[in-house]
Write a protein that holds these residues in place. Structure first.
Motif, mmCIF file in Angstrom:
data_model
loop_
_atom_site.group_PDB
_atom_site.id
_atom_site.type_symbol
_atom_site.label_atom_id
_atom_site.label_comp_id
_atom_site.label_asym_id
_atom_site.label_seq_id
_atom_site.Cartn_x
_atom_site.Cartn_y
_atom_site.Cartn_z
ATOM 1 N N ARG A 147 0.759 -1.189 0.602
ATOM 2 C CA ARG A 147 0.243 0.039 0.103
ATOM 3 C C ARG A 147 0.970 0.830 -0.369
ATOM 4 O O ARG A 147 1.083 2.112 -1.213
ATOM 5 N N VAL A 148 1.454 1.748 1.384
ATOM 6 C CA VAL A 148 2.570 2.552 0.795
ATOM 7 C C VAL A 148 3.253 2.541 -0.244
ATOM 8 O O VAL A 148 3.566 4.019 -0.649
ATOM 9 N N ASP A 149 3.951 1.422 -0.988
ATOM 10 C CA ASP A 149 4.851 1.533 -2.194
ATOM 11 C C ASP A 149 4.005 1.943 -3.222
ATOM 12 O O ASP A 149 4.183 3.164 -4.099
ATOM 13 N N LYS A 150 2.882 1.588 -3.254
ATOM 14 C CA LYS A 150 2.066 2.008 -4.245
ATOM 15 C C LYS A 150 1.416 3.206 -4.244
ATOM 16 O O LYS A 150 1.574 4.437 -5.044
ATOM 17 N N ILE A 151 1.322 4.337 -3.193
ATOM 18 C CA ILE A 151 0.835 4.890 -3.143
ATOM 19 C C ILE A 151 2.530 6.193 -3.113
ATOM 20 O O ILE A 151 1.845 7.063 -3.639
ATOM 21 N N LEU A 152 3.335 6.035 -2.120
ATOM 22 C CA LEU A 152 4.363 6.970 -2.877
ATOM 23 C C LEU A 152 4.489 6.784 -4.292
ATOM 24 O O LEU A 152 4.994 7.853 -5.044
ATOM 25 N N GLY A 153 4.704 5.849 -4.717
ATOM 26 C CA GLY A 153 4.698 5.363 -6.412
ATOM 27 C C GLY A 153 4.242 6.409 -6.949
ATOM 28 O O GLY A 153 4.471 7.367 -7.651
ATOM 29 N N MET A 154 2.479 6.382 -6.668
ATOM 30 C CA MET A 154 1.617 7.655 -7.499
ATOM 31 C C MET A 154 2.227 8.233 -7.101
ATOM 32 O O MET A 154 2.148 9.546 -8.219
ATOM 33 N N LEU A 155 2.418 9.012 -5.894
ATOM 34 C CA LEU A 155 2.429 10.592 -5.640
ATOM 35 C C LEU A 155 4.022 11.423 -6.255
ATOM 36 O O LEU A 155 3.701 12.527 -6.681
ATOM 37 N N PHE A 156 5.000 10.220 -6.623
ATOM 38 C CA PHE A 156 6.003 10.860 -7.013
ATOM 39 C C PHE A 156 6.169 10.597 -8.957
ATOM 40 O O PHE A 156 7.093 11.794 -9.314
ATOM 41 N N ARG A 157 4.966 10.086 -9.217
ATOM 42 C CA ARG A 157 4.836 10.187 -10.626
ATOM 43 C C ARG A 157 4.134 11.257 -11.362
ATOM 44 O O ARG A 157 3.933 11.587 -11.992
ATOM 45 N N LEU A 158 3.155 11.658 -10.103
ATOM 46 C CA LEU A 158 2.321 12.683 -10.147
ATOM 47 C C LEU A 158 2.621 14.245 -10.088
ATOM 48 O O LEU A 158 2.365 14.788 -10.846
ATOM 49 N N LEU A 159 4.077 14.060 -8.863
ATOM 50 C CA LEU A 159 4.241 15.296 -9.303
ATOM 51 C C LEU A 159 5.454 15.449 -9.977
ATOM 52 O O LEU A 159 6.305 15.123 -10.530
ATOM 53 N N PRO A 160 5.296 16.577 -10.699
ATOM 54 C CA PRO A 160 6.329 17.281 -11.757
ATOM 55 C C PRO A 160 7.563 17.830 -11.601
ATOM 56 O O PRO A 160 6.896 18.315 -10.393
ATOM 57 N N GLU A 161 7.914 18.062 -12.052
ATOM 58 C CA GLU A 161 9.441 18.464 -12.156
ATOM 59 C C GLU A 161 9.728 19.759 -12.452
ATOM 60 O O GLU A 161 10.345 21.472 -11.965
ATOM 61 N N ASN A 162 8.447 20.500 -13.165
ATOM 62 C CA ASN A 162 8.562 21.711 -13.800
ATOM 63 C C ASN A 162 6.653 22.196 -13.742
ATOM 64 O O ASN A 162 6.006 21.023 -13.789
ATOM 65 N N GLY A 163 6.767 23.310 -13.551
ATOM 66 C CA GLY A 163 4.858 24.123 -13.555
ATOM 67 C C GLY A 163 4.989 25.047 -13.325
ATOM 68 O O GLY A 163 5.887 25.896 -12.202
ATOM 69 N N GLU A 164 3.673 25.346 -12.941
ATOM 70 C CA GLU A 164 3.017 26.479 -12.215
ATOM 71 C C GLU A 164 1.995 26.843 -11.992
ATOM 72 O O GLU A 164 0.683 26.429 -12.131
ATOM 73 N N LEU A 165 1.405 27.253 -10.704
ATOM 74 C CA LEU A 165 -0.260 26.959 -9.768
ATOM 75 C C LEU A 165 -0.429 28.078 -9.738
ATOM 76 O O LEU A 165 0.627 29.515 -9.141
ATOM 77 N N THR A 166 -0.943 28.580 -10.599
ATOM 78 C CA THR A 166 -1.860 30.318 -9.710
ATOM 79 C C THR A 166 -3.122 30.341 -9.473
ATOM 80 O O THR A 166 -4.420 29.344 -9.597
#
Length: 668
Positions: A147-166
């Motif tokens: 469960r933890v491995d799946k959550i972390l994998g999904m979290l870090f895959r979805l976190l972008p290296e670049n982006g902008e949030l306004t």
């Protein structure tokens, strides 16, 4: 001829593939909208949501653009709105069926978590989706590592290296109270960003600064939160108005990294959580604000299929104190929890200098020499609570108090004023010493009463060091079995410290301070055992506004405590746990009920074992006393004298103080 034919077939196949690819490329938007429509329809039916958008397209094979998204639970307030988001995906993971986000550009994302009159727009998150079968009878294999491995994998895959949030806003509303978090702009470049968060709640506003860095490929995350206003503290919202608590801090730093461990065959989480300038207030913790200058946890957590473990290489720093805790929780039917702390010799003054202000008032400013060491062992198997093991031992090595500071731990050595409380309100104050005509020294109190009380409350008082061996362990096991705090396991020293030194508020701080003061008094022999027992026998509650052996003897038997019989002594010992309910042990004619026989025989046998009475007398004892004092009228005609405790005046019974309400709290 065959080669020519094969060549033509290959050319045809390639042409078809190219045509299909071209067709897919030009129709990718329609395909995306079709797939999105099917998914939206499925999710909407399962969770009762209205999901809509204005535009959805794919400007390229690796990018998605969405405008005007809204999510509204049926019959509830809007949960989510979004003006626009553009997502760029990594191509190669996408070809393999995985989604890995490279860049995100988001504008106008708003999340609103609203609860009015017990009805919320997010409760669907905690309910079983409609149409799914009831799985309560289906055994589920709990694999925490997966469960933890799946959550972390999904979290870090979805976190972008670049982006902008306004213009990102999160709103939490509970009835009329609204808490909002607004981020005007976040620019994430090469996995680093810094941003301001504007927090508003009622008339209170805060500006926070958040600094973070991400390494999605290495599964690492770290950050820091502090005030964006110089010299100001970060005040956590929501908990104040909802839980009457206050939490402030100067800064919080955190880090997290995840990896695999072949030895544990699971996931390992490592990182740091540190806080500076922490201030916490809640009445369940302490009546005063708790201050912590610096605290940190350098952690390593091993996660197995059915276990969670805080590795002993983890370090907790608490101002000037540091130690390595070990905690393991394993699910084998029910939880099995083990904890261990071993802190070898360290300067004693480090402990007392590290205690947060507001948590240990009576030892503030205490100056000591020598060293201390500490051991904690806890083993709780919820499959077998009778096997529970607990020990907590603080040891002194050349330890000595050289200055008592603000506290007066020698208070019991001389005459002092004692205040009895009821529901945290003082109801009587009287002297514990010769100036009080009702004070009695130990030699003026029947040895039978002294021994009966001791055998009932704490038989090894004169032999232990303040903590009754095994009592806390037994009390903890019993409390866990019944699911509430039903048994305290308090020794006489603990009861004295609780009532003489500490406030009457039942909270965690009082229990911690109580244990430390007990250890200091007993370890340093600040007050002799004899004097402690003398104080105890003079402040025990024995009825409505009846305190001490002298008042009790006259209240029930119209005699001095030195003149009590065996039966009378056992009776007085029997009502200490519930002095306000003394009438419950009597029949309407003021004779004792037969159900007291077992207790009488138990205490009588203990008195015989101590040589206070003969074995024959112990075996023949019966629950029989003759009440002659003012208590008799309460038993025979309770209504005529105002049995309700809040209308009871002791002056009318014994000539004590007039005009006071019900007796003080029983000595626990």
């Amino acid at each position: 001829m065959i080669k020519k034919w094969l060549k033509l077939v290959m050319i045809g196949l390639v042409s078809l593939l190219l045509l299909a690819g071209v067709g897919l490329f030009f129709s990718r938007g329609a395909i995306l909208r079709h797939m999105a429509g099917l998914k939206i329809q499925s999710v909407s039916l399962r969770y009762g949501l209205n999901i809509s958008y204005e535009e959805l397209g794919m400007p390229s094979l690796t990018s998605v653009s969405l405008k005007g998204l809204s999510v509204v639970p049926v019959g509830r307030d809007t949960l989510l709105t979004l003006r626009k988001v553009d997502v760029t995906l990594d191509l190669f993971p996408l070809l393999g069926g995985d989604i890995s986000v490279r860049e995100v550009m988001t504008d106008g994302l708003k999340l609103s978590f609203i609860k009015r009159h017990g009805i919320s727009n997010y409760d669907f998150l905690f309910h079983r989706p409609g149409g799914e079968p009831d799985k309560k009878d289906v055994p589920v294999t709990m694999d925490y590592n997966q469960r933890v491995d799946k959550i972390l994998g999904m979290l870090f895959r979805l976190l972008p290296e670049n982006g902008e949030l306004t213009d990102f806003t999160v709103i939490g509303q509970r009835d009329s109270l609204v808490t909002s978090f607004n981020i005007p702009d976040i620019s994430l470049k090469e996995s680093h960003f810094a941003s301001e968060i504007r927090v508003e709640e009622g008339n209170v506003s805060n500006r926070w600064k958040v600094v973070e860095s991400l390494e999605p490929g290495n599964q690492k995350l770290e950050g820091r939160i502090l005030s964006a206003e110089n010299g100001e503290e970060v005040i956590l919202p929501y908990i104040g108005p909802h839980y009457n608590a206050v939490v402030k801090f100067d800064s919080i730093a955190f880090s997290l990294s995840a990896s695999r461990n072949a030895v544990y065959k699971g996931t390992v989480l490592q990182g740091l959580a540190a806080v500076s300038g922490l201030e916490v207030y809640h009445k369940a913790l302490s009546p005063d604000t708790i201050d912590l200058d610096n605290g940190s946890l350098d952690y390593k957590i091993n996660i197995g299929a059915r276990s969670l473990e805080l590795d002993s290489t983890s370090t907790i720093v608490f101002n000037r104190i540091d130690f390595h805790p070990y905690i393991r929780a394993e699910k084998t039917g029910r939880w099995h929890i083990k904890a261990h702390i071993h802190r070898p010799d360290f300067p004693a003054q480090d402990l007392f200098a590290s205690l947060p202000a507001g948590l240990f008032q009576h030892v503030q400013g205490l100056e000591t020499t020598g060293n201390l060491s500490y051991d904690l062992n806890l083993d709780i198997d919820f499959n077998d609570l009778q096997a529970l093991q607990f020990s907590s031992d603080l040891y002194g090595h050349g330890f000595r108090i050289i200055d008592f500071g603000k506290g007066d731990l020698t208070r019991m050595n001389d005459e002092f004023e004692y205040t009895a409380y009821e529901n945290d309100l003082p109801v009587r104050t009287f002297a514990i010493g010769p100036s009080n005509p009702d004070f009695r020294t130990l030699d003026q109190i029947s040895p039978l009463l002294q021994m009966a009380v001791m055998q009932s409350e704490d038989g090894s008082f004169f032999y232990h060091q303040g903590f009754y061996p095994g009592a806390v362990q037994e009390a903890l096991a019993y409390d866990l079995q019944v699911g509430r705090f039903a048994r305290g396991g308090s020794s006489i020293t603990m009861q004295l410290v609780k009532n003489v030194f500490l406030n009457r508020h039942k909270n965690i701080a009082r229990k911690l301070e109580e244990a430390l003061i007990v250890w200091l008094i007993e370890n340093q022999h600040i007050t002799s055992k004899e004097r402690m027992y003398e104080v105890y026998m003079n402040i025990i509650e024995w009825g409505p506004l009846v305190y001490g052996a002298c008042e009790a003897s006259h209240f029930y038997f119209n005699k001095e405590p030195s003149e009590l019989t065996v039966n009378e002594a056992i009776f007085l010992a029997s009502i200490i746990p519930k002095p306000k309910h003394f009438r419950s042990v009597f029949n309407p004619d003021a004779t004792l009920k037969e159900n007291q026989s077992g207790y009488y025989r138990l205490i009588a046998r203990r008195l015989a074992a101590k040589g206070m009475i003969s074995e024959e007398e112990a075996e023949n004892i019966v629950p029989q006393v003759e009440v002659k004092g003012p208590a008799k009228e309460l038993i025979l005609s309770p209504d005529s004298v105002g049995l309700a405790a809040d209308s009871l005046s002791v002056e009318g019974l014994m000539g004590l103080e007039k005009g006071l309400d019900e007796s003080g709290k029983e000595l626990e």
